[in-house]
Design an enzyme around this catalytic site. Structure first.
Site, short mmCIF file in Angstrom:
data_model
loop_
_atom_site.label_atom_id
_atom_site.label_comp_id
_atom_site.label_asym_id
_atom_site.label_seq_id
_atom_site.Cartn_x
_atom_site.Cartn_y
_atom_site.Cartn_z
N PRO A 208 55.60 69.51 4.09
CA PRO A 208 56.41 69.23 5.07
C PRO A 208 57.72 69.62 4.70
CG PRO A 208 55.73 67.10 3.75
CD PRO A 208 54.95 68.12 3.44
N TYR B 264 66.28 75.41 -3.31
CA TYR B 264 65.03 76.14 -3.12
C TYR B 264 65.26 77.41 -2.82
CZ TYR B 264 63.55 71.26 -2.30
OH TYR B 264 63.13 69.89 -2.32
N ALA C 140 57.20 66.50 -0.40
CA ALA C 140 57.37 65.22 -0.30
C ALA C 140 55.99 64.15 -0.33
CB ALA C 140 58.61 64.49 0.70
N ASN D 167 51.70 73.33 -2.64
CA ASN D 167 53.07 72.57 -2.58
C ASN D 167 53.21 71.44 -1.59
OD1 ASN D 167 55.46 71.71 -2.67
ND2 ASN D 167 56.50 73.78 -2.78
N GLU E 282 48.93 72.99 -8.49
CA GLU E 282 50.15 72.44 -7.77
C GLU E 282 51.37 73.09 -8.16
OE1 GLU E 282 50.88 68.48 -9.11
OE2 GLU E 282 52.28 68.03 -7.62
N ARG F 115 66.80 75.67 4.13
CA ARG F 115 66.86 74.20 3.58
C ARG F 115 67.53 74.14 2.26
NH1 ARG F 115 61.60 71.27 1.38
NH2 ARG F 115 62.38 69.39 1.14
N ARG G 145 60.95 61.80 -7.46
CA ARG G 145 60.04 63.01 -7.60
C ARG G 145 59.48 63.23 -8.97
NH1 ARG G 145 62.57 65.68 -3.09
NH2 ARG G 145 64.68 64.99 -2.84
N ASP H 136 43.11 62.14 -3.26
CA ASP H 136 41.64 61.71 -3.00
C ASP H 136 40.92 63.01 -2.22
OD1 ASP H 136 42.08 59.15 -3.95
OD2 ASP H 136 41.87 58.25 -2.11
N ILE I 111 58.79 74.21 -6.26
CA ILE I 111 59.74 75.32 -6.43
C ILE I 111 60.88 74.67 -7.34
CG2 ILE I 111 61.40 76.77 -4.92
CD1 ILE I 111 59.72 76.42 -2.47
N HIS J 194 54.83 62.96 -3.82
CA HIS J 194 55.18 61.85 -4.43
C HIS J 194 54.65 60.39 -3.68
CE1 HIS J 194 57.67 64.74 -6.19
NE2 HIS J 194 58.47 65.10 -4.88
C1 DQA Z 1 59.19 70.45 -3.71
C2 DQA Z 1 59.81 69.24 -4.32
C3 DQA Z 1 59.66 67.80 -3.69
O1 DQA Z 1 60.28 66.63 -4.29
C4 DQA Z 1 60.20 67.78 -2.24
O2 DQA Z 1 60.02 66.78 -1.38
C5 DQA Z 1 60.01 69.26 -1.47
C6 DQA Z 1 59.79 70.25 -2.24
C7 DQA Z 1 59.50 71.79 -4.28
O3 DQA Z 1 58.82 72.81 -3.98
O4 DQA Z 1 60.36 71.70 -5.11
O5 DQA Z 1 59.82 69.28 -0.21
O6 DQA Z 1 57.84 70.01 -3.58
#
Ligand code: DQA
Length: 148
Positions: free
Chosen positions: A13, A26, A80, A77, A101, A21, A114, A90, A104, A83
């Site tokens: 998402p 990011y 959110a 990736n 995993e 964003r 986070r 699963d 960024i 978390h």
């Molecule tokens: C993220 C970190 C997450 O906490 C956040 O919700 C994102 C991006 C990152 O790539 O740093 O959407 O996964």
């Protein structure tokens, strides 16, 4: 196991908004830039990528399920959902695919919520805080453990 030569690159998402964003966190590269970077890194090692971004948890679950037998490994990736989602944990545990995993940003230097990812326990490797270069590192790491 027969190699498919494919790496699944999954973005969750809000990652469709990369570039606009929160650029201080990011960066200014877009999702298209990220996917092109992944394709180049994979091609350098003789692999192709299947890139999917979704804002919907169920779509990500379906993609993980479909990866069994159609991809050799997964770069994910989950944004959110990392978390919050026991379901993604699963799903990754249910398929026997090498998984990296990626985050960024350095999630450990950010808000407490986070700091925990449900995915990390089922990922082979976790890369955080390397910016979008983390995706290239993830592909290189996957390729190093995949038969090819
Ligand atoms: C993220 C970190 C997450 O906490 C956040 O919700 C994102 C991006 C990152 O790539 O740093 O959407 O996964």
């Amino acid at each position: 196991m027969t190699s498919t030569g494919v790496i699944l690159v999954l973005n969750g998402p809000n990652l469709n908004l990369l570039g606009s964003r929160e650029p201080a966190i990011y960066g200014t590269s877009t999702l298209a830039d990220v996917e092109a970077l992944c394709a180049r890194a994979a091609a350098d090692a003789g692999f192709t990528v299947r890139c999917v971004q979704s804002n919907h948890e169920g779509v990500l679950l379906d993609e993980i399920h479909a990866a069994q037998g159609t991809a050799d490994g997964i770069v994910i990736n989950a944004g959110a959902f990392s978390h919050t989602s026991i379901a993604l944990h699963d799903a990754l545990a249910s398929v026997s695919l090498a998984t990296v995993e990626v985050h960024i940003s350095n999630v450990h230097a950010r808000e407490e919520f986070r700091h925990h990812s449900y995915l990390s326990a089922v990922a082979d490797t976790v890369i955080v805080g390397a910016g979008i270069n983390g995706y290239r590192l993830a592909i290189e790491q996957l390729v190093s453990v995949l038969p090819h």
